[in-house]
Design an enzyme around this catalytic site. Structure first.
Site, PDB file in Angstrom:
ATOM      1  N   HIS A 164       0.832  -1.203   0.000  1.00 15.78           N
ATOM      2  CA  HIS A 164       0.000   0.000   0.000  1.00 15.78           C
ATOM      3  C   HIS A 164       0.869   1.256   0.000  1.00 15.78           C
ATOM      4  O   HIS A 164       0.838   2.076   0.930  1.00 15.78           O
ATOM      5  CB  HIS A 164      -0.961  -0.021   1.199  1.00 15.78           C
ATOM      6  CG  HIS A 164      -2.023  -1.075   1.074  1.00 15.78           C
ATOM      7  ND1 HIS A 164      -2.055  -2.197   1.859  1.00 15.78           N
ATOM      8  CD2 HIS A 164      -3.060  -1.180   0.216  1.00 15.78           C
ATOM      9  CE1 HIS A 164      -3.082  -2.948   1.503  1.00 15.78           C
ATOM     10  NE2 HIS A 164      -3.702  -2.367   0.504  1.00 15.78           N
ATOM     11  N   HIS A 168       1.236   1.795  -5.670  1.00 16.87           N
ATOM     12  CA  HIS A 168      -0.066   1.115  -5.637  1.00 16.87           C
ATOM     13  C   HIS A 168      -1.186   2.131  -5.858  1.00 16.87           C
ATOM     14  O   HIS A 168      -2.090   1.907  -6.675  1.00 16.87           O
ATOM     15  CB  HIS A 168      -0.250   0.414  -4.295  1.00 16.87           C
ATOM     16  CG  HIS A 168      -1.656  -0.035  -4.041  1.00 16.87           C
ATOM     17  ND1 HIS A 168      -2.272  -1.023  -4.778  1.00 16.87           N
ATOM     18  CD2 HIS A 168      -2.572   0.395  -3.139  1.00 16.87           C
ATOM     19  CE1 HIS A 168      -3.505  -1.198  -4.334  1.00 16.87           C
ATOM     20  NE2 HIS A 168      -3.720  -0.348  -3.349  1.00 16.87           N
ATOM     21  N   ASP A 205      -5.157   5.007   0.012  1.00 17.62           N
ATOM     22  CA  ASP A 205      -4.395   4.393   1.102  1.00 17.62           C
ATOM     23  C   ASP A 205      -3.566   5.425   1.854  1.00 17.62           C
ATOM     24  O   ASP A 205      -2.692   5.055   2.619  1.00 17.62           O
ATOM     25  CB  ASP A 205      -3.472   3.286   0.574  1.00 17.62           C
ATOM     26  CG  ASP A 205      -4.222   1.984   0.336  1.00 17.62           C
ATOM     27  OD1 ASP A 205      -5.182   1.713   1.082  1.00 17.62           O
ATOM     28  OD2 ASP A 205      -3.858   1.248  -0.597  1.00 17.62           O
TER      29      ASP A 205
END
Length: 205
Positions: A164, A168, A205
């Site tokens: 994360h 990503h 995230d």
């Protein structure tokens, strides 16, 4: 102890393992005293001392695990705080001087895009290209320098972890961009929704 099942043993001595609050952590037992029929008071005293050491050992292990968890949590907090910084003027200027590559040259219109072909700065340039090609800069009157600063800041606030991380988030945004453009999905959403989808993909995230 009398009345013990012959298959189980002829004698057994069992005691609880207690913590500092006298709560039961477990139970230990010994079977079949060597050369004797039953365990006596002396055996009980020795075994009680053994259970005290067991309790201390378990207590220390639990506290050690708690300490490790607390240290790990502290590291995460410090890491997050260290990443919560805006882009510097030099970082913004560096990107501002760059020509924004086309979506075709970056291959971000493709559903088979792979980010390993881009370095870190190029991922920021690709992010800006997504905003340009979706006409979000004009529609929402986004200051170009502010967009650069925001994009770099988002990148810097992602933690350096295995999955994360910034790449990503960037990959999720690229897939959303490809769906909105090559997939024609932008026609199904309002301008605000398109804006939210891209920003949410980058920052999720």
């Amino acid at each position: 102890s009398s009345g013990i099942n012959a298959e189980y043993g002829r004698s057994v001595l069992a005691m609880p393992i207690l913590n500092e609050s006298r709560n039961v952590l477990g139970v230990v037992e010994i079977l079949n005293k060597k050369g004797e029929e039953r365990f006596d008071r002396n055996d009980e005293s020795l075994f009680e001392a053994f259970t005290l050491f067991c309790g201390l050992g378990i207590y220390n292990v639990i506290n050690f695990e708690r300490l490790i968890k607390a240290n790990n949590a502290q590291k995460v907090v410090l890491e997050i705080l260290s990443y919560h910084a805006s882009a510097s003027k030099d970082e913004v200027s560096l990107i501002e001087r760059e020509e924004i590559p086309s979506a075709d040259s970056l291959n971000i219109l493709s559903f088979e895009f792979a980010d390993h072909s881009l370095d870190t700065d190029q991922t920021v340039l690709a992010t800006i290209r997504m905003f340009i090609d979706l006409d979000l800069i004009n529609k929402f009157r986004i200051d170009f320098q502010s967009l650069i600063r925001w994009s770099i800041t988002v990148r810097k606030n992602y933690r350096d972890v295995m999955y994360h991380n910034w790449r990503h988030g960037f990959n999720v945004a690229q897939m959303m961009f490809a769906m909105l453009t090559s997939g024609g999905m932008s026609q199904q959403f309002s301008d605000v929704e398109v804006f939210a989808l891209l920003v949410g993909s980058l920052c999720h995230d």
